[in-house]
Write a protein that holds these residues in place. Structure first.
Motif, PDB file in Angstrom:
ATOM      1  N   PHE A  47       0.810  -1.209   0.000  1.00 60.03           N
ATOM      2  CA  PHE A  47       0.000   0.000   0.000  1.00 60.03           C
ATOM      3  C   PHE A  47       0.850   1.269   0.000  1.00 60.03           C
ATOM      4  O   PHE A  47       0.565   2.226  -0.709  1.00 60.03           O
ATOM      5  N   MET A  48       1.924   1.291   0.793  1.00 58.47           N
ATOM      6  CA  MET A  48       2.701   2.512   0.953  1.00 58.47           C
ATOM      7  C   MET A  48       3.344   2.970  -0.349  1.00 58.47           C
ATOM      8  O   MET A  48       3.194   4.143  -0.728  1.00 58.47           O
ATOM      9  N   PRO A  49       4.064   2.093  -1.090  1.00 59.70           N
ATOM     10  CA  PRO A  49       4.622   2.550  -2.373  1.00 59.70           C
ATOM     11  C   PRO A  49       3.539   3.032  -3.335  1.00 59.70           C
ATOM     12  O   PRO A  49       3.742   4.007  -4.063  1.00 59.70           O
ATOM     13  N   ARG A  50       2.400   2.372  -3.329  1.00 59.66           N
ATOM     14  CA  ARG A  50       1.313   2.793  -4.212  1.00 59.66           C
ATOM     15  C   ARG A  50       0.801   4.177  -3.810  1.00 59.66           C
ATOM     16  O   ARG A  50       0.532   5.016  -4.671  1.00 59.66           O
ATOM     17  N   MET A  51       0.695   4.416  -2.499  1.00 55.82           N
ATOM     18  CA  MET A  51       0.236   5.714  -2.030  1.00 55.82           C
ATOM     19  C   MET A  51       1.223   6.802  -2.429  1.00 55.82           C
ATOM     20  O   MET A  51       0.833   7.894  -2.857  1.00 55.82           O
ATOM     21  N   MET A  52       2.518   6.519  -2.289  1.00 55.46           N
ATOM     22  CA  MET A  52       3.531   7.501  -2.658  1.00 55.46           C
ATOM     23  C   MET A  52       3.476   7.820  -4.154  1.00 55.46           C
ATOM     24  O   MET A  52       3.638   8.967  -4.563  1.00 55.46           O
ATOM     25  N   LYS A  53       3.218   6.802  -4.962  1.00 57.32           N
ATOM     26  CA  LYS A  53       3.121   7.005  -6.404  1.00 57.32           C
ATOM     27  C   LYS A  53       1.933   7.889  -6.755  1.00 57.32           C
ATOM     28  O   LYS A  53       1.991   8.697  -7.687  1.00 57.32           O
ATOM     29  N   GLU A  54       0.838   7.725  -6.011  1.00 56.71           N
ATOM     30  CA  GLU A  54      -0.374   8.492  -6.282  1.00 56.71           C
ATOM     31  C   GLU A  54      -0.354   9.879  -5.639  1.00 56.71           C
ATOM     32  O   GLU A  54      -1.226  10.709  -5.918  1.00 56.71           O
ATOM     33  N   MET A  55       0.634  10.154  -4.772  1.00 53.07           N
ATOM     34  CA  MET A  55       0.621  11.380  -3.990  1.00 53.07           C
ATOM     35  C   MET A  55       0.572  12.659  -4.831  1.00 53.07           C
ATOM     36  O   MET A  55      -0.200  13.581  -4.509  1.00 53.07           O
ATOM     37  N   PRO A  56       1.383  12.785  -5.906  1.00 60.54           N
ATOM     38  CA  PRO A  56       1.300  14.030  -6.680  1.00 60.54           C
ATOM     39  C   PRO A  56      -0.104  14.309  -7.211  1.00 60.54           C
ATOM     40  O   PRO A  56      -0.594  15.443  -7.131  1.00 60.54           O
ATOM     41  N   ALA A  57      -0.768  13.288  -7.746  1.00 60.72           N
ATOM     42  CA  ALA A  57      -2.118  13.473  -8.269  1.00 60.72           C
ATOM     43  C   ALA A  57      -3.101  13.799  -7.147  1.00 60.72           C
ATOM     44  O   ALA A  57      -3.993  14.647  -7.308  1.00 60.72           O
ATOM     45  N   MET A  58      -2.924  13.148  -5.999  1.00 62.72           N
ATOM     46  CA  MET A  58      -3.794  13.421  -4.852  1.00 62.72           C
ATOM     47  C   MET A  58      -3.648  14.865  -4.385  1.00 62.72           C
ATOM     48  O   MET A  58      -4.638  15.562  -4.128  1.00 62.72           O
ATOM     49  N   MET A  59      -2.391  15.330  -4.300  1.00 60.46           N
ATOM     50  CA  MET A  59      -2.150  16.696  -3.842  1.00 60.46           C
ATOM     51  C   MET A  59      -2.696  17.720  -4.827  1.00 60.46           C
ATOM     52  O   MET A  59      -3.233  18.758  -4.431  1.00 60.46           O
ATOM     53  N   ALA A  60      -2.585  17.412  -6.126  1.00 59.29           N
ATOM     54  CA  ALA A  60      -3.126  18.319  -7.141  1.00 59.29           C
ATOM     55  C   ALA A  60      -4.643  18.421  -7.025  1.00 59.29           C
ATOM     56  O   ALA A  60      -5.225  19.509  -7.153  1.00 59.29           O
ATOM     57  N   LYS A  61      -5.296  17.299  -6.760  1.00 60.51           N
ATOM     58  CA  LYS A  61      -6.750  17.303  -6.604  1.00 60.51           C
ATOM     59  C   LYS A  61      -7.162  18.074  -5.348  1.00 60.51           C
ATOM     60  O   LYS A  61      -8.149  18.812  -5.365  1.00 60.51           O
ATOM     61  N   MET A  62      -6.398  17.885  -4.260  1.00 57.68           N
ATOM     62  CA  MET A  62      -6.702  18.619  -3.030  1.00 57.68           C
ATOM     63  C   MET A  62      -6.568  20.125  -3.248  1.00 57.68           C
ATOM     64  O   MET A  62      -7.400  20.916  -2.793  1.00 57.68           O
ATOM     65  N   GLU A  63      -5.484  20.506  -3.946  1.00 60.48           N
ATOM     66  CA  GLU A  63      -5.265  21.926  -4.189  1.00 60.48           C
ATOM     67  C   GLU A  63      -6.361  22.510  -5.064  1.00 60.48           C
ATOM     68  O   GLU A  63      -6.840  23.624  -4.820  1.00 60.48           O
ATOM     69  N   ALA A  64      -6.770  21.765  -6.085  1.00 60.36           N
ATOM     70  CA  ALA A  64      -7.836  22.235  -6.975  1.00 60.36           C
ATOM     71  C   ALA A  64      -9.160  22.362  -6.228  1.00 60.36           C
ATOM     72  O   ALA A  64      -9.934  23.303  -6.454  1.00 60.36           O
ATOM     73  N   ALA A  65      -9.414  21.398  -5.331  1.00 68.92           N
ATOM     74  CA  ALA A  65     -10.685  21.401  -4.597  1.00 68.92           C
ATOM     75  C   ALA A  65     -10.783  22.550  -3.609  1.00 68.92           C
ATOM     76  O   ALA A  65     -11.883  22.988  -3.254  1.00 68.92           O
ATOM     77  N   THR A  66      -9.632  23.057  -3.134  1.00 73.24           N
ATOM     78  CA  THR A  66      -9.639  24.134  -2.132  1.00 73.24           C
ATOM     79  C   THR A  66      -9.182  25.468  -2.727  1.00 73.24           C
ATOM     80  O   THR A  66      -8.954  26.430  -1.983  1.00 73.24           O
ATOM     81  N   LYS A  67      -9.078  25.535  -4.048  1.00 69.15           N
ATOM     82  CA  LYS A  67      -8.551  26.735  -4.700  1.00 69.15           C
ATOM     83  C   LYS A  67      -9.414  27.971  -4.435  1.00 69.15           C
ATOM     84  O   LYS A  67      -8.922  29.097  -4.416  1.00 69.15           O
ATOM     85  N   HIS A  68     -10.724  27.751  -4.213  1.00 68.98           N
ATOM     86  CA  HIS A  68     -11.620  28.885  -3.995  1.00 68.98           C
ATOM     87  C   HIS A  68     -11.489  29.487  -2.600  1.00 68.98           C
ATOM     88  O   HIS A  68     -12.010  30.568  -2.328  1.00 68.98           O
ATOM     89  N   LEU A  69     -10.771  28.821  -1.696  1.00 74.63           N
ATOM     90  CA  LEU A  69     -10.615  29.303  -0.326  1.00 74.63           C
ATOM     91  C   LEU A  69      -9.416  30.252  -0.218  1.00 74.63           C
ATOM     92  O   LEU A  69      -8.435  30.090  -0.954  1.00 74.63           O
ATOM     93  N   PRO A  70      -9.471  31.226   0.690  1.00 72.34           N
ATOM     94  CA  PRO A  70      -8.287  32.066   0.920  1.00 72.34           C
ATOM     95  C   PRO A  70      -7.174  31.229   1.527  1.00 72.34           C
ATOM     96  O   PRO A  70      -7.436  30.207   2.154  1.00 72.34           O
ATOM     97  N   PRO A  71      -5.913  31.644   1.362  1.00 67.50           N
ATOM     98  CA  PRO A  71      -4.801  30.861   1.930  1.00 67.50           C
ATOM     99  C   PRO A  71      -4.873  30.840   3.450  1.00 67.50           C
ATOM    100  O   PRO A  71      -5.430  31.760   4.060  1.00 67.50           O
TER     101      PRO A  71
END
Length: 240
Positions: free
Chosen positions: A209-233
């Motif tokens: 699970f851990m290597p798979r999670m690390m591989k998916e991390m960039p895409a996960m972080m991009a989705k998180m950032e996109a989902a919260t883009k409308h919020l102030p920093p």
């Protein structure tokens, strides 16, 4: 937090990844073995209807069989520390090239890139010859502390499980379960039903699970950032 730990996490991305992985390795199996009838997030915060007293009374003997007091201790002292160890072994074998690809922060990415071609274990050993022993001790301490905390809340878990069973099964069905668990086969199943989540096949799945999670991390972080883009920093980030 120990003095200097925050600075270490700012400057040494590899170390922080390993510490985070250890926390995840210990935390992930716990909810899996305790999960019975998951409640959707939209319902979890809403007031629950009272449990039928007759169902609850019928559910308690069932919980006594499938989750007797001491089950958390069995899980933590028996299988869960082994699962965590296997997951960490999988982390040690990860290539630093792959880890660098998951780091959006320039400094941390550069830190990982300096160990190009090495595994995480080799990179950590180069910086700290005692890192493996240090991590083993850390795992023992964390396992012990999590076991203590989980044992303290175990009566509440058992009560919650009884209520969950009472909501899911009728009095007749709970009676059937209790009678089944009273048979030799039922007793054997009830004794080890929770431990089955920590069997070798499950441990192998957890290890991957851990290597798979690390591989998916960039895409996960991009989705998180996109989902919260409308919020102030966040305030701290906004001040910098």
């Amino acid at each position: 937090m120990a003095e200097g730990e925050g600075d270490e996490c700012e400057g040494r991305g590899v170390t922080c990844i390993l510490k985070s992985a250890l926390l995840l390795a210990l935390a992930v199996p716990a909810p899996l073995v305790a999960q019975t009838d998951p409640i959707p997030a939209t319902r979890a915060t809403a007031p629950l209807a009272p449990v039928d007293p007759a169902r609850l009374a019928a559910a308690r003997p069932v919980i006594d069989r499938v989750w007797p007091l001491g089950t958390y201790e069995r899980l933590m002292r028996g299988a869960m520390d082994q699962v965590a160890g296997n997951m960490m072994s999988g982390m040690y074998g990860m290539k630093m090239d792959d880890i660098a690809a998951t780091m959006p922060d320039g400094d941390k990415k550069k830190d990982a890139a300096t160990h190009k071609g090495e595994t995480l274990g080799e990179a950590m050993a180069a910086g700290d010859p005692h890192f493996e022993e240090r991590m083993q001790i850390t795992m023992r301490v964390m396992t012990s502390e999590m076991s203590r905390i989980m044992t303290e809340v175990e009566p509440e878990v058992r009560d919650a499980l009884a209520k969950s069973y009472a909501r899911r099964f009728t009095v007749a069905e709970l009676g059937d379960l209790d009678r089944f668990f009273a048979t030799p086969t039922g007793t054997a199943y009830a004794h080890d039903s929770m431990m089955l989540m920590m069997g070798p096949d499950m441990m192998q799945a957890m290890q991957s699970f851990m290597p798979r999670m690390m591989k998916e991390m960039p895409a996960m972080m991009a989705k998180m950032e996109a989902a919260t883009k409308h919020l102030p920093p966040p305030p701290e980030k906004a001040k910098k």
